[in-house]
Design an enzyme around this catalytic site. Structure first.
Site, PDB file in Angstrom:
ATOM      1  N   ASP A  99     -69.139  55.765 -42.168  1.00 31.76           N
ATOM      2  CA  ASP A  99     -68.847  55.411 -40.777  1.00 31.76           C
ATOM      3  C   ASP A  99     -69.552  54.121 -40.366  1.00 31.76           C
ATOM      4  OD1 ASP A  99     -67.301  57.713 -40.251  1.00 31.76           O
ATOM      5  OD2 ASP A  99     -69.111  58.888 -39.895  1.00 31.76           O
TER       6      ASP A  99
ATOM      7  N   ASP B 186     -59.671  54.972 -31.588  1.00 30.83           N
ATOM      8  CA  ASP B 186     -60.758  54.570 -30.681  1.00 30.83           C
ATOM      9  C   ASP B 186     -60.387  53.376 -29.808  1.00 30.83           C
ATOM     10  OD1 ASP B 186     -62.464  56.524 -31.461  1.00 30.83           O
ATOM     11  OD2 ASP B 186     -63.772  55.251 -32.655  1.00 30.83           O
TER      12      ASP B 186
END
Length: 603
Positions: free
Chosen positions: A541, A317
């Site tokens: 997450d 990311d």
């Protein structure tokens, strides 16, 4: 960690977020001498072995009447030989007896046609090859010639436009028989004929949940997401988190051929999200180099580990944010502006590649987002260009990149068999559907293969390979579609047939209904080095509510099941599970759900 993926379509921008190899038992070819009315067969079996493990490659050739479905049977000579994971067939074992039933795409074998299947296995004591095989209960008998004739291989017919079985690219080509290179030399694909490291910390967590022993011996990655994780805090009684050297030493003890690490601590990390912001500020590139990458390089470069394939996933990311999430994009952030302007991401990734790529037994795979983030033309090529820029920054070259990885810690379906971008409904392309939103891709494998070609076009070596994280993209269970949706509209067609059942592709946090995907597999499709489990299933997450912590983990509303969304996810509900802990913490309820919804199902 956070996996917020953003995308921008033409109508709107949306956040989418070992030992030397030995031939075991030689090559066994068993042609038919006594004819059967319908089934006659020739089976070729070969194996590469190392201490405690082996890879078997099998060719089934039909020399009788055409077959519409087949089941291979054989018996292991030794009671300690076991099939661990296989490809291109549905494998099962009872005692010494092994069966492999065809998949839907390779069940039809014309006279003279053949198909290739295989498996990874384990052994102790001895590892002799089986010598008797059956197809559909009929023996394949005969003498053993010295070499086997090269049979033609079957391919699946092209899928129709409205319903599509899994395409031939999902067939796993059998790993080639290879001899390990001398120490210090890389192989083309580090996953082929190689046993992966099993993280004992994750294994213990998995086995703490009922049924977790079914997957607890699968190789998952070790996340190095802060400076303290390099050394760990394990004491003499094996208490506390293990550090990099602890994991490497354990990999040697396991006789593993490869181990996977996630290098994840850029300055200003996750510039467009909150749940997994890192410890380093945007202007702390010198600390990233000196206190993070340099110590990792020193440990991984220890000659003690020179025969171990060390696979690094580089900075999840990160680089795609410089294309899609700066302030010139809807929903862009000031932090992404900062790390783009000061070069923290480009120079940081370049430095990591240069330092780690200088170690001969290290394989670097750079994170490359996923199809629901980069599948639009406006994101596709610009991101490949930024990846090239980073690969040649801070003294690095493209040769320090062994490949790229997509879908890291995300939920994008590997294959969408019933909703393809090439389909049309009543003269309308399904790309118009709200779910696809004019994206050029609707599943991860087609995107990864196409993005690989674009990366080569941008100047990366033609031999680069792709990895796909399949740890949580199975989407099985009773709600998995078995056909395309109704043809009343493009939306009904896509929504009724898509296996990815998220509310919106921008939803990334602890997704309800998700399941474990394909088990790790080497060389499963053209251009794909492996399916891998990089995000260990069961690790959260992000927290579903704000939880104070000292790990720098923020609260992101996308992890809140009550959140009704924003422009970045089409103002859709988050789809997140309730009662989640902070990013990276163990989430047993999610792990249990991932097992229930696994596809292929767990046995």
């Amino acid at each position: 960690m956070n996996v917020w993926r953003k995308l921008s379509g033409p109508r709107r921008a949306v956040a989418l977020a070992g030992a030397s190899a030995l031939v075991a038992g030689g090559l066994v070819t068993i042609p038919v001498t006594a004819a059967h009315a319908a089934t006659q067969c020739s089976v070729t079996y070969s194996a590469n072995q190392w201490q405690g493990g082996f890879t078997a490659n099998i060719t089934i050739r039909n020399v009788g009447d055409p077959l519409n479905g087949w089941t291979l049977g054989f018996t292991f000579p030794d009671a300690n030989q076991r099939v661990q994971q296989g490809w291109s067939a549905r494998w099962s074992q009872s005692g010494r007896n092994v069966t492999a039933q065809n998949e839907s795409y390779n069940g039809s074998l014309a006279t003279g046609a053949s198909t290739n299947i295989g498996f990874n296995g384990s052994w102790s004591g001895s590892n002799p090859s089986p010598t008797a095989f059956t197809i559909n209960g009929v023996a394949c008998n005969g003498a053993n010639p010295t070499t086997a004739p090269p049979p033609p291989t079957t391919t699946a017919p092209p899928p129709p436009t409205t319903t599509a079985p899994p395409p031939p690219t999902t067939t796993a080509p059998p790993p080639p028989t290879t001899t390990p290179p001398p120490p210090g030399q890389r192989v083309d694909n580090p996953y082929v004929n190689a046993q992966g490291y099993v993280n004992p910390e994750w294994k213990a967590k998995a086995e703490s949940v009922s049924g977790g022993n079914r997957v607890s011996s699968i190789s998952t990655a070790v996340w190095i997401d802060r400076i303290a994780a390099i050394e760990g805090t394990e004491d003499s009684q094996s208490n506390g988190p293990m550090g990099i050297r602890d994991h490497l030493d354990e990999a040697l003890r396991q006789n593993a051929q490869y181990i996977q690490f996630v290098i994840y601590n850029l300055p200003g990390r996750d510039c467009a999200a909150l749940a997994s912001n890192g410890e380093l500020k945007a202007d702390e590139l010198p600390r990233y180099k000196a206190e993070y990458i340099d110590p990792i390089s020193a440990i991984q470069g220890d000659a003690k580990y020179r025969n171990l394939r060390i696979i690094n996933v580089i900075e999840v990311d990160s680089l795609p944010n410089l294309v899609t999430n700066t302030s010139n994009n809807p929903g862009g952030t000031a932090m992404c502006d900062t790390v783009k302007a000061n070069g923290a991401y480009v120079q940081g990734v370049g430095y990591a590649l240069a330092k780690l790529g200088a170690i001969p037994n290290v394989y670097n795979y750079v994170d490359a987002g996923h199809h629901g983030w980069l599948g639009w033309d406006s994101n596709f090529t610009p991101t490949a260009q930024v990846l090239k820029e980073a690969a040649t920054a801070s003294g690095s070259t493209v040769n320090n990149v062994h490949g790229f990885i997509t879908n890291t810690a995300n939920y994008s379906a590997l294959i969408e068999p019933y909703a393809k971008v090439t389909d049309s409904v009543n003269g309308q392309t399904v790309r118009q559907a709200k779910w696809i939103d004019w994206n050029q891709y609707n599943d991860e494998q087609s995107f990864a293969q196409a993005f690989r070609q674009e990366l080569v076009r941008q100047g990366f070596p033609s031999g680069i390979g792709m990895l796909i994280d399949t740890s949580r993209n199975g989407w099985g269970g009773p709600n998995r579609p078995t056909a395309a949706g109704p043809t009343t509209s493009v939306d009904a067609y896509v929504d009724g047939g898509r296996v990815d059942r998220r509310i919106h592709k921008g939803n990334w946090c602890n997704q309800a209904g998700a399941g474990m995907g394909e088990r790790p597999k080497a060389a499963p499709a053209s251009g794909i080095d492996a399916y891998v489990w990089i995000k260990p299933p069961g690790e959260s997450d992000g927290s579903s509510r704000e939880i104070p912590n000292t790990d720098g983990k923020g609260f992101d509303r996308m992890c809140d099941p009550t959140y009704t969304g924003n422009d970045r996810n089409g103002n859709s509900r988050s789809g997140a599970l309730a009662d989640a802990p902070i990013s990276g913490a163990w989430f047993p309820a999610q792990f249990a759900e991932l097992m229930r919804n696994a596809y292929p199902p767990l046995s």
